[in-house]
Structure formats: C-alpha cells, structure tokens
Enzyme design. Structure first.
Site, PDB file in Angstrom:
ATOM      1  N   HIS A  51       7.076 -10.117  -1.606  1.00 25.37           N
ATOM      2  CA  HIS A  51       8.162  -9.158  -1.379  1.00 25.37           C
ATOM      3  C   HIS A  51       7.861  -8.351  -0.121  1.00 25.37           C
ATOM      4  O   HIS A  51       6.696  -8.201   0.273  1.00 25.37           O
ATOM      5  CB  HIS A  51       8.286  -8.204  -2.562  1.00 25.37           C
ATOM      6  CG  HIS A  51       8.832  -8.823  -3.805  1.00 25.37           C
ATOM      7  ND1 HIS A  51       9.269  -8.073  -4.869  1.00 25.37           N
ATOM      8  CD2 HIS A  51       9.011 -10.122  -4.162  1.00 25.37           C
ATOM      9  CE1 HIS A  51       9.694  -8.869  -5.824  1.00 25.37           C
ATOM     10  NE2 HIS A  51       9.542 -10.124  -5.426  1.00 25.37           N
ATOM     11  N   GLU A  53       7.774  -5.190   0.370  1.00 28.10           N
ATOM     12  CA  GLU A  53       6.851  -4.081   0.122  1.00 28.10           C
ATOM     13  C   GLU A  53       5.406  -4.561   0.044  1.00 28.10           C
ATOM     14  O   GLU A  53       4.509  -3.952   0.617  1.00 28.10           O
ATOM     15  CB  GLU A  53       7.199  -3.367  -1.194  1.00 28.10           C
ATOM     16  CG  GLU A  53       8.600  -2.838  -1.281  1.00 28.10           C
ATOM     17  CD  GLU A  53       9.552  -3.798  -1.981  1.00 28.10           C
ATOM     18  OE1 GLU A  53       9.652  -4.972  -1.560  1.00 28.10           O
ATOM     19  OE2 GLU A  53      10.205  -3.374  -2.944  1.00 28.10           O
ATOM     20  N   CYS A  80      10.639  -3.054  -7.269  1.00 26.58           N
ATOM     21  CA  CYS A  80      10.481  -3.588  -8.629  1.00 26.58           C
ATOM     22  C   CYS A  80       9.161  -3.070  -9.210  1.00 26.58           C
ATOM     23  O   CYS A  80       8.412  -2.344  -8.545  1.00 26.58           O
ATOM     24  CB  CYS A  80      10.480  -5.117  -8.585  1.00 26.58           C
ATOM     25  SG  CYS A  80       9.012  -5.819  -7.769  1.00 26.58           S
ATOM     26  N   CYS A  83       6.023  -4.057  -7.070  1.00 25.59           N
ATOM     27  CA  CYS A  83       5.888  -3.342  -5.801  1.00 25.59           C
ATOM     28  C   CYS A  83       5.618  -1.854  -5.999  1.00 25.59           C
ATOM     29  O   CYS A  83       4.798  -1.271  -5.300  1.00 25.59           O
ATOM     30  CB  CYS A  83       7.130  -3.571  -4.956  1.00 25.59           C
ATOM     31  SG  CYS A  83       7.326  -5.306  -4.469  1.00 25.59           S
TER      32      CYS A  83
END
Length: 145
Positions: A51, A53, A80, A83
């Site tokens: 991801h 992040e 999420c 992260c």
C-alpha cells in the site's frame, strides 16, 4: 500546509492510477521536509502489503534510521488496519488523509486504532482535499467496471 502536502500525495495517487493500481498516494513529512513519497504498488509487486502508506513508511524509516517520531503521514485515502497499525508502530505523530473509507478505514470510520488502543496515539485529521481524493478513486473504479 496540510493541503500542500496532500496535493503531493494526490500526484502519487495519479501515478498509481496511470499504472492501473488503486490510486492511493502517500507523502511522509518530518520537520517540514518530505522524507518519502509513494503510491500503491500491490499489483506490480504482487504484494498485498505494498500500500502507498506502507511503501512511504518503509522509505521514511530507511531515511531516518528507524522510528518516525515527529513525522506526519499524508495519504489520499483513510488508512486500513495494516497501514494505521504500521504508523502506530513507527511512532508517526500525525496522519492526515483525504477521502474517508467507510468499508476499511481504521482512523475513525470502521475502527480507530490510532487513538490509544496501543502504547502510542496518533493525531488524525481527515477530509483534507476530500473531494479531489474521492473523485480520483471513483474514476478508477468506474473505469474498471
């Protein structure tokens, strides 16, 4: 200041869009200086943890030699659980996000794991350039249908 760095995160999200990745971008800032920029690479890397992040946190931790105390993570979509948890473990001080994620957001929408559940809390600001961040995501998913 938050809008300036969110615009950089949107540039990263646009890169993801162009690479046919879910268009999420992240920028990690410490002492007013960008220490990492990243976007989603889950498809290209065949890695569900890639991801935006996570990629920014990894790059920032390498640049800073570990923990990220005093840093702010700007991301175009509410993080999420993975992260947000990584940001807690990295000791990020602030998360600023654009679009809320009512399905998986863990900075207040579905859950909030940044609010002291663990031994570190993160200040969270949501909705910065929300319309622009949400529009890019909407456009991506409409194109895929």
């Amino acid at each position: 200041m938050d809008e300036r760095f969110m615009r950089m995160a949107l540039e990263e999200a646009q890169r993801a869009f162009e690479e046919e990745e879910v268009p999420v971008g992240a920028v990690l800032v410490k002492n007013g200086k960008v220490i990492a920029r990243a976007h989603n690479l889950t498809e290209a890397a065949s890695d569900p943890t890639a991801h935006a992040e996570m990629n920014a946190l990894r790059e920032g931790a390498r640049a800073e030699g570990g923990r990220l105390s005093g840093s702010t993570l700007y991301v175009t979509l509410e993080p999420c659980a993975m992260c947000a948890g990584a940001a807690v473990n990295a000791r990020v001080s602030r998360i600023v996000f654009g679009a809320f994620d009512p399905n998986a957001g863990c900075c207040g929408s579905v859950a909030d794991i940044t609010d002291g559940w663990f031994n570190h809390s993160i200040e969270v600001v949501g909705g910065v350039l929300e319309d622009e961040c949400a529009a890019l995501l909407r456009s991506f998913f409409e194109r895929r249908r």
